[in-house]
Design an enzyme around this catalytic site. Sequence first.
Site, short mmCIF file in Angstrom:
data_model
loop_
_atom_site.label_atom_id
_atom_site.label_comp_id
_atom_site.label_asym_id
_atom_site.label_seq_id
_atom_site.Cartn_x
_atom_site.Cartn_y
_atom_site.Cartn_z
CE LYS B 15 -2.77 -1.70 3.23
NZ LYS B 15 -3.93 -1.72 4.28
CG ASN B 38 3.04 -5.40 12.95
OD1 ASN B 38 2.72 -4.36 13.55
ND2 ASN B 38 2.55 -6.46 13.41
CG ASN B 72 -4.46 -2.28 13.43
OD1 ASN B 72 -3.58 -2.37 14.47
ND2 ASN B 72 -3.83 -2.04 12.26
CB CYS B 114 -2.66 10.69 24.99
SG CYS B 114 -2.78 9.03 25.88
CB CYS B 117 -6.74 9.80 27.99
SG CYS B 117 -5.08 10.70 28.19
CB CYS B 138 -23.06 -3.55 9.82
SG CYS B 138 -23.57 -2.58 8.22
CB CYS B 191 -3.40 8.58 30.97
SG CYS B 191 -3.15 7.60 29.51
CB CYS B 196 -0.07 9.99 28.69
SG CYS B 196 -1.42 11.21 28.65
#
Lengths: 167, 292
Positions: B15, B38, B72, B114, B117, B138, B191, B196
């Site tokens: 891609k 990945n 994802n 973030c 959070c 769906c 968090c 963070c």
Amino acid sequence: MADEATRRVVSEIPVLKTNAGPRDRELWVQRLKEEYQSLIRYVENNKNADNDWFRLESNKEGTRWFGKCWHIHDLLKYEFDIEFDIPITYPTTAPEIAVPELDGKTAKMYRGGKICLTDHFKPLWARNVPKFGLAHLMALGLGPWLAVEIPDLIQKGVIQHKEKCNQ
Amino acid sequence: MNRLFFQPHQAGLSKVQAAEYTLRNINPDVLFEVHNYNITTVENFQHFMDRISNGGLEEGKPVDLVLSCVDNFEARMAINTACNELGQTWMESGVSENAVSGHIQLIIPGESACFACAPPLVVAANIDEKTLKREGVCAASLPTTMGVVAGILVQNVLKFLLNFGTVSFYLGYNAMQDFFPTMSMKPNPQCDDRNCRKQQEEYKKKVAALPKQEAVQEEEEIIHEDNEWGIELVSEVSEEELKNSSGPVPDLPEGITVAYTIPEKQEDSVAEVTVEDSGESLEDLMAKMKNM
């Protein structure tokens, strides 16, 4: 959620304590020990229940896991290789288990053989971070997937038994 | 965004490679650096962080902005982890599983929430559940929704980089009703991401150190050399109408909910079997597993 039988099985898997991922050095070693303890216990439980359905081992760093799983259908034992990487955000995110030899054979799978879990899995995992570990992933992720997909694939003739293997 | 560039003659390419070729044809003056891997694995993550820190316009300098166009949750969490650690501002984008809603989110570590959070935010889709064959599921893919989200993402980027208009911290898109909820979310002091929380402390210090600024109201006088026709400017909306259309600000605006909730951490409320420290070393345990 999962059905009653699965819930019972999961309740007997020891939960983990250490919230550490593969970048956390000493804490990761601690987490790995807990993972192995939990997995060993789960496999022992399975053997006692006459349902010994998988084996897993990892590389030295515990970042790459591989093994086998079995599914009995009509007295025949089907065996599949499995593998997965531990993502850097583990245990907040669960690893994606792959069954490479079934890649492309079912719609419930992503490219490379990564199994597709139901909507229920992610919220359940998120609610139980960091108590859930690889044993829980097997029991709640791969186990139910095999139970649904393998009979379906056999019935459609997509997979054949390699050799007769009596129980 | 991650699948909008493929053309039939590019079958077989990754891609990102297809994206580079297509985009280079559109604008040859852009510099591209392409990686196909990945980002959630331990090996690749380090390289990923390294490119954020050093892949700026001038090699060795960090990038100005990271745009997440992945599909994802795991990859988004990985980007979130990297950006929290590096203090890198980024924008997250996505389209829902059912393809009829999408969103963009601006994340400035320490200043705005973030990605970890809160549980994943969901733009309410208002689909009639009776039309679905399987409850709650769906799966669909619409390049039109993706195109809209890509457009509002880049629009937000332009406003951010070129400093005009209002940059949205969160902008949703409900395709069924053409509803665009916006909001901003403060970071969660509890968090789960350590970095963070650290960034939040840094930000608080930074804000405390700033001199107090008086809000200066400047009225720009519009000057016209002559006004031959005596044109006057009158507001289309009356004072009263303006007052009636504003209301109190809720925790989450209409049209946005969370994908799921996480209960408060309870102290040992349920009897659970916990792993015991048996004193065995990791090597012992690995060998034990192998011999089962």
